[in-house]
Design an enzyme around this catalytic site. Structure first.
Site, short mmCIF file in Angstrom:
data_model
loop_
_atom_site.label_atom_id
_atom_site.label_comp_id
_atom_site.label_asym_id
_atom_site.label_seq_id
_atom_site.Cartn_x
_atom_site.Cartn_y
_atom_site.Cartn_z
N SER A 49 44.87 36.41 40.86
CA SER A 49 45.18 36.41 42.18
C SER A 49 44.91 37.72 42.36
O SER A 49 45.03 37.88 43.73
CB SER A 49 46.06 35.83 42.02
OG SER A 49 47.25 36.05 41.26
N GLU A 50 46.07 38.63 41.94
CA GLU A 50 45.21 39.88 42.83
C GLU A 50 45.00 40.93 41.89
O GLU A 50 45.37 41.15 40.61
CB GLU A 50 47.42 40.34 43.56
CG GLU A 50 47.32 39.72 44.99
CD GLU A 50 48.10 38.40 44.51
OE1 GLU A 50 49.23 37.76 45.25
OE2 GLU A 50 48.51 37.97 43.19
N THR A 51 44.84 42.52 42.36
CA THR A 51 43.97 43.61 41.85
C THR A 51 45.18 44.72 42.95
O THR A 51 44.60 44.56 43.76
CB THR A 51 43.04 43.39 41.65
OG1 THR A 51 42.15 42.86 40.86
CG2 THR A 51 42.16 45.20 40.86
#
Length: 282
Positions: A49-51
């Site tokens: 969902s996030e990096t």
């Protein structure tokens, strides 16, 4: 394009005391000299969902600067990446200017992260949009959720950067029963919250859907919980301290703690565990 080189990398599980039960975030501990398109390509590749990418701060008060990418684009702020990146930065040898807190710089501004026993907490940033949803958007959401407007107890913009809106349903079971058709709201960033029965270990169940960011359902969302916490505690819709479970439908066991200070600051807390340590070539 930069010449690829080896960079320190961690993957951190956030909002679960049991590793692999929360929401993972990939953290590149040295994002220096990476171009925007290179960060975006890496975020698409991790498919989380996030990096995030840690950079030197530009504000004197900040300990580091953070850029946050979903598979679909960059976010000015996000909650679980904030806590996970803070944990990775500390484990990677970062030393904050103040022993009891970390100051993160991101596109949404400066975010304070407190260090506690076994957990980290971030102060919810100000909402950039609040108030009731307009009728047309609410109609789109309930249609996508497959419910009627009569089942919505309340609704609100709780946007602190990503674009969040939320609808409140009567019960946690109502939230868990949703089978959304996200093709009807392809650009939405929306959540649903409902109360658990009295005596449960958690006060509310939350689900968050982010097709607009390329994430159909987020296992645990700190930014949404921050905005919802600011809204509910301000109107007396929740106690000043409460717990939210999230990720149930995805086989996760996220637990998010919300605490509202007398001055209105809302803190979002949860466990953080580094599950992968190593390096990445980028």
């Amino acid at each position: 394009m930069t010449m690829p080189r080896t960079r320190s990398f961690m993957q951190v599980d956030v909002f679960s005391a049991q590793p692999y039960g929360g929401n993972p975030v990939a953290v590149v501990l040295d994002g220096t000299d990476l171009a925007d398109e290179e960060m975006q390509r890496l975020a698409r590749w991790t498919n989380l969902s996030e990096t995030t990418f840690v950079l030197p701060p530009t504000a004197a008060e900040a300990d580091y600067r953070l850029r946050i990418y979903t598979p679909g684009g960059e976010l000015p702020f996000a909650g679980h990446p904030t806590l996970g990146s803070a944990r990775a930065w500390l484990e990677g040898g970062g030393t904050p200017q103040h022993a009891d807190r970390i100051v993160q710089e991101c596109a949404a501004g400066l975010v304070t992260v407190r260090r506690g026993d076994g957990s980290l907490s971030f102060a919810g940033p100000p909402r950039v949009r609040e108030g009731a949803l307009d009728d047309a958007y609410l109609d789109q959401i309930v249609a996508a959720f497959g419910i009627t407007r009569e089942r919505v107890l309340a609704h609100q913009w709780v946007d602190n950067g990503p674009g969040w809106a939320v609808v409140q349903l009567a019960t946690a079971q109502d939230v868990l029963a949703l089978e959304p058709d996200l093709s009807l709201i392809p650009t939405a960033m929306v959540g649903a919250i409902g109360a658990h029965p009295e005596g449960s270990s958690h006060h509310f169940e939350m689900r968050t859907f982010a097709p607009g960011a390329g994430v159909p359902e987020d296992p645990a969302c700190g930014s949404m919980n921050a905005g919802v916490g600011q809204w509910l505690t301000a109107i007396g819709g929740a106690p000043s301290a409460y717990r939210v479970s999230q990720g149930t439908r995805l086989g996760r066991a996220a637990s998010i703690e919300i605490t509202a200070d007398p001055d209105g600051t809302v803190w979002v807390s949860g466990a953080t565990t580094v599950c992968i340590r190593g390096s990445i070539t980028a």
